[in-house]
Design a protein around this motif. Structure first.
Motif, PDB file in Angstrom:
ATOM      1  N   PRO A   1      -6.091   0.848   2.792  1.00 23.29           N
ATOM      2  CA  PRO A   1      -5.424   1.397   3.987  1.00 23.29           C
ATOM      3  C   PRO A   1      -6.312   2.418   4.707  1.00 23.29           C
ATOM      4  O   PRO A   1      -7.283   2.919   4.150  1.00 23.29           O
TER       5      PRO A   1
ATOM      6  N   ILE B   1      -6.883   6.018   5.727  1.00 21.45           N
ATOM      7  CA  ILE B   1      -6.388   7.326   5.282  1.00 21.45           C
ATOM      8  C   ILE B   1      -7.080   8.482   5.999  1.00 21.45           C
ATOM      9  O   ILE B   1      -6.775   9.648   5.743  1.00 21.45           O
TER      10      ILE B   1
ATOM     11  N   LEU C   1      -5.237  11.831   7.277  1.00 28.27           N
ATOM     12  CA  LEU C   1      -4.099  12.194   6.428  1.00 28.27           C
ATOM     13  C   LEU C   1      -4.451  13.387   5.556  1.00 28.27           C
ATOM     14  O   LEU C   1      -5.620  13.637   5.257  1.00 28.27           O
TER      15      LEU C   1
ATOM     16  N   VAL D   1      -1.297  13.272   0.516  1.00 24.23           N
ATOM     17  CA  VAL D   1      -0.672  12.029   0.998  1.00 24.23           C
ATOM     18  C   VAL D   1      -1.624  10.858   0.809  1.00 24.23           C
ATOM     19  O   VAL D   1      -1.220   9.777   0.369  1.00 24.23           O
ATOM     20  N   ALA D   2      -2.897  11.073   1.127  1.00 20.84           N
ATOM     21  CA  ALA D   2      -3.889  10.014   0.986  1.00 20.84           C
ATOM     22  C   ALA D   2      -4.041   9.582  -0.473  1.00 20.84           C
ATOM     23  O   ALA D   2      -4.136   8.386  -0.780  1.00 20.84           O
TER      24      ALA D   2
ATOM     25  N   GLN E   1      -1.841   9.792  -2.892  1.00 18.81           N
ATOM     26  CA  GLN E   1      -0.659   9.040  -3.316  1.00 18.81           C
ATOM     27  C   GLN E   1      -0.706   7.609  -2.776  1.00 18.81           C
ATOM     28  O   GLN E   1      -0.370   6.650  -3.479  1.00 18.81           O
ATOM     29  N   LYS E   2      -1.148   7.461  -1.531  1.00 14.46           N
ATOM     30  CA  LYS E   2      -1.213   6.146  -0.894  1.00 14.46           C
ATOM     31  C   LYS E   2      -2.235   5.250  -1.592  1.00 14.46           C
ATOM     32  O   LYS E   2      -1.990   4.057  -1.806  1.00 14.46           O
ATOM     33  N   ILE E   3      -3.396   5.810  -1.947  1.00 13.44           N
ATOM     34  CA  ILE E   3      -4.456   5.045  -2.613  1.00 13.44           C
ATOM     35  C   ILE E   3      -4.046   4.664  -4.032  1.00 13.44           C
ATOM     36  O   ILE E   3      -4.188   3.508  -4.465  1.00 13.44           O
TER      37      ILE E   3
ATOM     38  N   SER F   1      -1.112   4.417  -5.339  1.00 12.34           N
ATOM     39  CA  SER F   1       0.041   3.508  -5.409  1.00 12.34           C
ATOM     40  C   SER F   1      -0.389   2.051  -5.326  1.00 12.34           C
ATOM     41  O   SER F   1       0.354   1.151  -5.718  1.00 12.34           O
TER      42      SER F   1
END
Length: 662
Positions: A354, A356, A359, A363-364, A366-368, A370
Motif C-alpha cells: 500500500p 504509506i 501517514l 498507522v503505517a 499497523q497497515k504494513i 496487517s
C-alpha cells in the motif's frame, strides 16, 4: 559566496534566489563583461550522487535547447566541491511573485503568458525533452514582459520508459499531473496538464487543490474533479475556461495532443471568446463493431451435424472414459497427499504494497504488518514538508507485489530542524554572516539607524530574539547603529562684521567661538573680522569651534615715540618669507588627482548619485548627477591630499563610505 570567483571568470555579486536543490547567484562575467545567473548545488547534496546526476541532467537538457522563451545555458563547471551552471540573467520576477502582487491576472495577460510558455514547451517537446516541473516559480517574467521558462532540473528525455520514481515523486505537488502523482508514465501531456494548472492559478489567483499534506493534494489530483474557474471569476471567457479544462483532463488521451495544438486554441482565444472551436474528446470504452446476422436454419443444421458425430463416438468412448476416471482418481489421491507436504515450500503468498507516504508512523506500521509484511525504519531525517513521525518515503513502490514477510523500509520525518539563534547584540555587523552560516540561518533585512549610545557598525537589535529556537533556514533581521547623527550647518560669512555681531552669528548657527587674534591692518577698520577658520558656504559639523582674526586698526607710534613703520616693515618681511615657505610647501604637497569608480545599482532604471567630501570638520558636496543604471558603473574625478573621506548616496540613501589616502 559574495566576491568569490568561479572558473577564473564569474565573480559572485549577490544571492538572488534558491530552491530545494540549489542556490542562485547573480554574477559578473569578466570575460564578456555581462551579468549572468549561476545555479550552485547546495552543499548538503554534494555527496549525493542522485542530486548530482539531476543537476548534470538539467545542464544537459537545457543546453540542448535554444529558444527566446527558455533561459539559455552558457556554461557548466565544478570547482572543488562546488557544482555550478551558468545561465542567462533575467532581470525581473517569477510568475508566482507577479500573481501574489496582483491577486490574479486579467484574461489578456493570462493568454499572453500562456502562449509564450506553450511556445517554450513546444520547442522542448520537439527536442524530446519533457520539463516535468512546470509551475509559476519556474517561469520568469522579465521587466519588458518576456516570459522565460527555467529550471530543467528534473527534465528528462521523452522515451517509452519515462516513468516517475514512485517512492519519491518528483515535481511540485500543486501542479503535477495525475500520472505523476501515481508514479506512472509521463510524457509531453504531463507538461500540458501542469500548464493548465498554472493558467487556472493566473486567472483565479488560487490553485485548484489544497490539502493538509503533499500526499492529500496528490490524491485530489487523481480522484477529485476541478471546480471550474468561472465559479470563482464569472468574467473569465468560456473559451479560456474550456482550454484550461481540456489541459487538466485526468485521462491523458483527452488532453491536447501537443503544445502546438494548444497554441492554436490560445491564439484563437485572443479574439474569440465563445470557445466553440475547443474540441472536447469523449471516447467510448467499447467501440461499435458490425457482425453478420445469425439465422435459425444455421443453428438447426449445426445441431444435427453435432448429434450424428456424437452417436458414433459414444460407444467407443465409454470404455476409455471409465478407465481414465479410475486412473485419475489414483493419481489425484497420490498428488494430493504429496502436495499437502510440500505446498508450504513451493508457494508463498504475495500481497500488494500500500501507499504509506504521508501517514503517521504508527498507522503505517499497523497497515504494513496487517498484510504480513515487516515494517523497518531505515532512518529518520529532518523535513520541512512532513511533520515529526510521518513517513517521507518507502523503498517499495505502491501497488507492487511482494511475498509475505518482506521488509518495507521507510524514512521517517523528524520534523523541521530547529536551531538556536546566536546572540549578536553589541557585536559588529561584520560578524553576522559567519555566525548565521554556522547554525544554518540566513541574513534577513538590515536596517541602519543613528544612535548616541552605540558606536557605528554595532548591532542594536535582532529578530528573532537571541537564543530562541527557530527552523533551520530562518532569516534573521538586524538593526545596526550608524553612530550619533551628525548635523552639518552652512558656515555664514563673518568677514567685515564687528566682533560682537560675529559672535552672535557663530552662536546662533550652533557653533562655538574659539580663539580670537588681533592683527594690525591698514585696510580694515578696528574691531572688524578679517579672517574665519572655515570659509563661508562650507558645510561644517554642528558645535565646531570657529577661530577669528580681528583688525586692531592701522599702525601707530610706539611708546618710545618711534613710528611702528619699522615694525610693520619687519612684519611684512616675515610674512613674505612665510608666504614663500608656504608656496614651497604647497608645491611639495600638491593635491593628487584620482578616479573613483562607483558601481550603479541594478534594481532601478535611473539613480541620482551624490558624493560628499569630508576632511577634518568640513563636508562639501562634490558630485550630484542622475545616471541611467544601464551604464553599470561611473568614473568620478576626485582630488585632495592626506586622508579624505567620501560618502556615496543613491537617491538620497547612504550606500558606502570610501577612505582615500592621497
Amino acid at each position: 559566496m559574495k566576491g568569490r570567483l568561479l572558473g577564473d571568470r564569474y565573480e559572485i555579486v549577490e544571492k538572488i534566489g534558491g530552491g530545494g536543490m540549489a542556490l542562485v547567484y547573480k554574477a559578473k562575467c569578466k570575460l564578456l563583461n555581462r551579468y549572468v545567473a549561476i545555479k550552485v548545488l547546495r552543499t548538503e547534496f554534494i555527496n549525493n550522487e542522485e542530486f548530482i546526476n539531476k543537476f548534470r541532467r538539467e545542464s544537459q537538457a537545457a543546453a540542448s535547447l535554444s529558444h527566446p522563451n527558455i533561459v539559455n545555458i552558457y556554461d557548466v563547471g565544478v570547482e572543488g566541491d562546488i557544482y555550478y551552471i551558468v545561465m542567462e540573467y533575467v532581470k525581473g520576477k517569477t510568475l508566482k511573485e507577479l500573481i501574489r502582487e496582483k491577486g490574479r491576472l486579467s484574461y489578456e495577460e493570462t493568454i499572453d503568458i500562456a502562449i509564450q510558455i506553450a511556445r517554450a514547451l513546444s520547442h522542448a517537446h520537439k527536442n524530446h525533452i519533457v520539463h516535468r516541473d512546470i509551475k509559476p516559480h519556474n517561469i520568469l517574467v522579465s521587466d519588458d514582459g518576456r516570459i522565460k521558462v527555467t529550471d530543467f532540473g528534473i527534465a528528462k528525455a521523452a522515451t517509452t520508459s519515462t516513468v516517475t520514481n514512485t517512492s519519491n515523486v518528483i515535481g511540485s505537488v500543486h501542479y503535477f499531473s495525475p500520472e505523476q502523482a501515481r508514479g506512472g508514465y509521463t510524457n509531453e501531456k504531463s507538461d500540458i496538464y501542469s500548464l493548465g494548472i498554472v493558467m487556472y492559478e493566473m486567472v483565479t489567483g488560487r490553485v485548484p487543490f489544497e490539502g493538509d499534506s503533499p500526499i492529500s493534494v496528490a490524491i485530489k489530483h487523481i480522484q477529485e474533479d476541478i471546480v471550474t474557474p468561472r465559479q470563482f471569476v464569472k468574467t473569465i471567457p468560456e473559451s479560456l475556461e474550456k482550454i484550461i479544462l481540456k489541459c487538466v483532463e485526468k485521462d491523458q488521451s483527452l488532453r491536447y495532443d501537443s503544445a502546438e495544438e494548444l497554441l492554436k486554441d490560445l491564439e484563437k482565444a485572443k479574439e474569440l471568446k465563445d470557445g466553440s472551436y475547443v474540441e472536447i474528446n469523449n471516447y467510448d470504452d467499447s467501440p461499435t463493431r458490425v457482425i453478420p446476422a445469425i439465422k435459425d436454419d444455421m443453428l438447426m443444421n449445426k445441431k444435427n451435424n453435432n448429434k450424428n458425430k456424437k452417436d458414433k463416438k459414444n460407444k467407443s468412448n465409454k470404455v476409455i472414459t471409465i478407465s481414465a476416471i479410475l486412473l485419475a482418481l489414483v493419481l489425484t489421491s497420490a498428488l494430493a497427499v504429496g502436495f499437502l507436504h510440500i505446498k508450504d515450500y513451493l508457494f508463498v503468498k504475495e500481497v500488494e504494497v500500500p501507499l504509506i507516504v504521508g501517514l503517521h508512523e504508527d498507522v503505517a506500521k499497523q497497515k504494513i504488518e496487517s498484510l504480513g509484511l515487516r515494517f523497518v525504519v531505515k532512518k529518520r531525517v529532518y523535513s520541512k514538508d512532513y511533520k515529526e513521525g510521518y513517513i517521507i518515503s518507502q523503498d517499495v513502490d505502491p501497488e507492487d507485489k511482494v511475498k509475505v514477510g518482506y521488509p518495507i523500509e521507510v524514512v521517517v520525518s523528524k520534523g523541521e530542524k530547529l536551531v538556536k539563534v546566536p546572540d549578536l547584540l553589541n557585536k559588529y555587523s561584520s560578524d553576522i554572516e559567519v555566525a548565521l552560516s554556522r547554525v544554518g540561518l540566513e541574513q534577513g533585512k538590515i536596517v541602519h539607524q543613528f544612535s548616541d549610545i552605540y558606536p557605528e557598525g554595532i548591532i542594536i537589535s535582532q529578530e528573532p530574539e537571541p537564543l530562541s529556537m527557530v527552523p533551520e533556514g530562518t532569516k534573521v533581521n538586524f538593526v545596526i547603529s550608524q553612530g550619533p547623527k551628525i548635523n552639518y550647518v552652512i558656515m555664514p560669512n563673518l568677514i567685515g562684521l564687528n566682533l560682537e555681531n560675529a559672535k552672535k552669528e557663530i552662536i546662533s548657527n550652533g557653533f562655538v567661538l574659539g580663539e580670537v587674534k588681533y592683527e594690525l591692518n591698514n585696510d580694515v577698520p578696528k574691531n572688524l573680522v578679517t579672517w574665519q577658520s572655515y570659509p563661508a558656504g562650507a558645510e561644517v559639523e554642528e558645535n565646531t569651534t570657529i577661530d577669528l582674526i580681528v583688525s586692531s586698526g592701522p599702525s601707530t607710534e610706539n611708546a618710545d615715540g618711534q613710528n611702528d613703520s619699522n615694525l610693520t616693515e619687519n612684519n611684512n618681511k616675515k610674512k613674505e618669507e612665510q608666504a614663500a615657505q608656504s608656496e614651497q610647501n604647497s608645491v611639495q604637497e600638491q593635491e593628487k588627482v584620482l578616479q573613483l569608480i562607483i558601481p550603479l545599482p541594478q534594481d532601478r532604471e535611473k539613480v541620482e548619485v551624490k558624493i560628499y567630501k569630508i576632511q577634518g570638520q568640513s563636508k562639501e558636496i562634490i558630485y550630484n548627477k542622475v545616471h541611467e543604471t544601464k551604464e553599470e558603473r561611473i568614473s568620478v574625478t576626485i582630488s585632495g591630499k592626506g586622508e579624505v573621506k567620501y560618502e556615496i548616496y543613491y537617491d538620497g540613501e547612504f550606500y558606502e563610505q570610501k577612505d582615500i589616502n592621497f
